[in-house]
Write a protein that holds these residues in place. Sequence first.
Motif, short mmCIF file in Angstrom:
data_model
loop_
_atom_site.label_atom_id
_atom_site.label_comp_id
_atom_site.label_asym_id
_atom_site.label_seq_id
_atom_site.Cartn_x
_atom_site.Cartn_y
_atom_site.Cartn_z
N CYS A 64 0.82 -1.21 0.00
CA CYS A 64 0.00 0.00 0.00
C CYS A 64 0.85 1.26 0.00
CB CYS A 64 -0.86 0.05 1.27
SG CYS A 64 -1.98 -1.34 1.45
N VAL A 65 0.20 2.37 -0.37
CA VAL A 65 0.79 3.68 -0.23
C VAL A 65 0.01 4.40 0.88
CG1 VAL A 65 -0.62 4.74 -2.04
CG2 VAL A 65 1.53 5.79 -1.39
N PRO A 66 0.71 5.00 1.84
CA PRO A 66 -0.02 5.77 2.85
C PRO A 66 -0.47 7.10 2.27
CG PRO A 66 2.34 5.81 3.30
CD PRO A 66 2.14 4.93 2.10
N LEU A 67 -1.69 7.49 2.61
CA LEU A 67 -2.25 8.74 2.10
C LEU A 67 -2.20 9.86 3.14
CD1 LEU A 67 -5.37 7.27 0.26
CD2 LEU A 67 -3.10 7.79 -0.69
N ASP A 68 -1.87 9.53 4.39
CA ASP A 68 -1.81 10.50 5.47
C ASP A 68 -0.56 10.30 6.30
OD1 ASP A 68 -4.56 11.46 5.06
OD2 ASP A 68 -5.17 9.53 5.90
N ASP A 69 -0.12 11.36 6.95
CA ASP A 69 0.89 11.24 8.01
C ASP A 69 0.17 10.74 9.25
OD1 ASP A 69 2.72 12.41 6.29
OD2 ASP A 69 2.79 14.32 7.35
N GLY A 70 0.87 9.98 10.08
CA GLY A 70 0.25 9.53 11.31
C GLY A 70 1.09 8.51 12.04
N VAL A 71 0.48 7.91 13.05
CA VAL A 71 1.15 6.92 13.89
C VAL A 71 0.25 5.69 13.98
CG1 VAL A 71 1.96 6.42 16.24
CG2 VAL A 71 2.34 8.68 15.25
N LEU A 72 0.86 4.51 13.88
CA LEU A 72 0.17 3.26 14.14
C LEU A 72 0.80 2.63 15.37
CD1 LEU A 72 -0.13 1.60 10.60
CD2 LEU A 72 -1.87 2.89 11.85
N ARG A 73 -0.04 2.03 16.22
CA ARG A 73 0.43 1.36 17.45
C ARG A 73 -0.12 -0.05 17.49
NH1 ARG A 73 2.52 5.14 20.70
NH2 ARG A 73 1.97 7.30 20.25
N THR A 74 0.62 -0.94 18.14
CA THR A 74 0.10 -2.28 18.35
C THR A 74 -1.09 -2.20 19.31
OG1 THR A 74 1.71 -2.67 20.11
CG2 THR A 74 2.30 -3.46 17.91
N GLY A 75 -2.00 -3.16 19.17
CA GLY A 75 -3.19 -3.20 20.01
C GLY A 75 -4.44 -2.99 19.18
N LYS A 76 -5.53 -2.72 19.86
CA LYS A 76 -6.82 -2.54 19.19
C LYS A 76 -6.77 -1.34 18.26
CE LYS A 76 -8.89 -5.89 21.27
NZ LYS A 76 -9.14 -7.12 20.56
N SER A 77 -7.46 -1.48 17.12
CA SER A 77 -7.49 -0.41 16.13
C SER A 77 -8.84 -0.42 15.44
CB SER A 77 -6.38 -0.61 15.09
OG SER A 77 -6.40 0.40 14.12
N ALA A 78 -9.34 0.76 15.15
CA ALA A 78 -10.55 0.87 14.33
C ALA A 78 -10.12 0.82 12.88
CB ALA A 78 -11.27 2.19 14.65
#
Length: 160
Positions: free
Chosen positions: A140-154
Amino acid sequence: MIEIVALHVSPVHAFEGRPSDGPRPDPGPVSRDHVVVRAGLGIVGDRYFNHPAHRNAAVTFISAESLREWSADPLLARRNVVVRGFDVDALPRGTVFSLDSGDGPVRFEVHRPAHPCAWMDQVIGPGAFKGLRGRGGIRCVPLDDGVLRTGKSAVAMMDA
């Protein structure tokens, strides 16, 4: 809700040459509890970050369910993001989805499958190369800047 099981960042490509020669050693820790994502560039610190040949495929995802029968270690497939409860292999090219693990949503656009290679038999186990065909994840290509963390995610699917 889904779960981000593991995050993998590697500054070098460990799988070059012949699988029988074995992988190059990773120069440092590759498992992370969070990663920084930059739109159009990838994951900061990863070998494919801002790499021209991988600009549209800089972030790889795999479903933990695909690895279940092959390995207890979800990082062995060397995909950047390992998710549970989200069938990434079912996403068609061009699909846009977002993940929000607590720091706001980060959108990704699916560009192509992340096909397994012969290294999978060497690193994960005999038969993994064939067994993961069609279940090797997505690029994939990311479309936004941001942070991903381990654990629950929407997770949310959106219009492209």
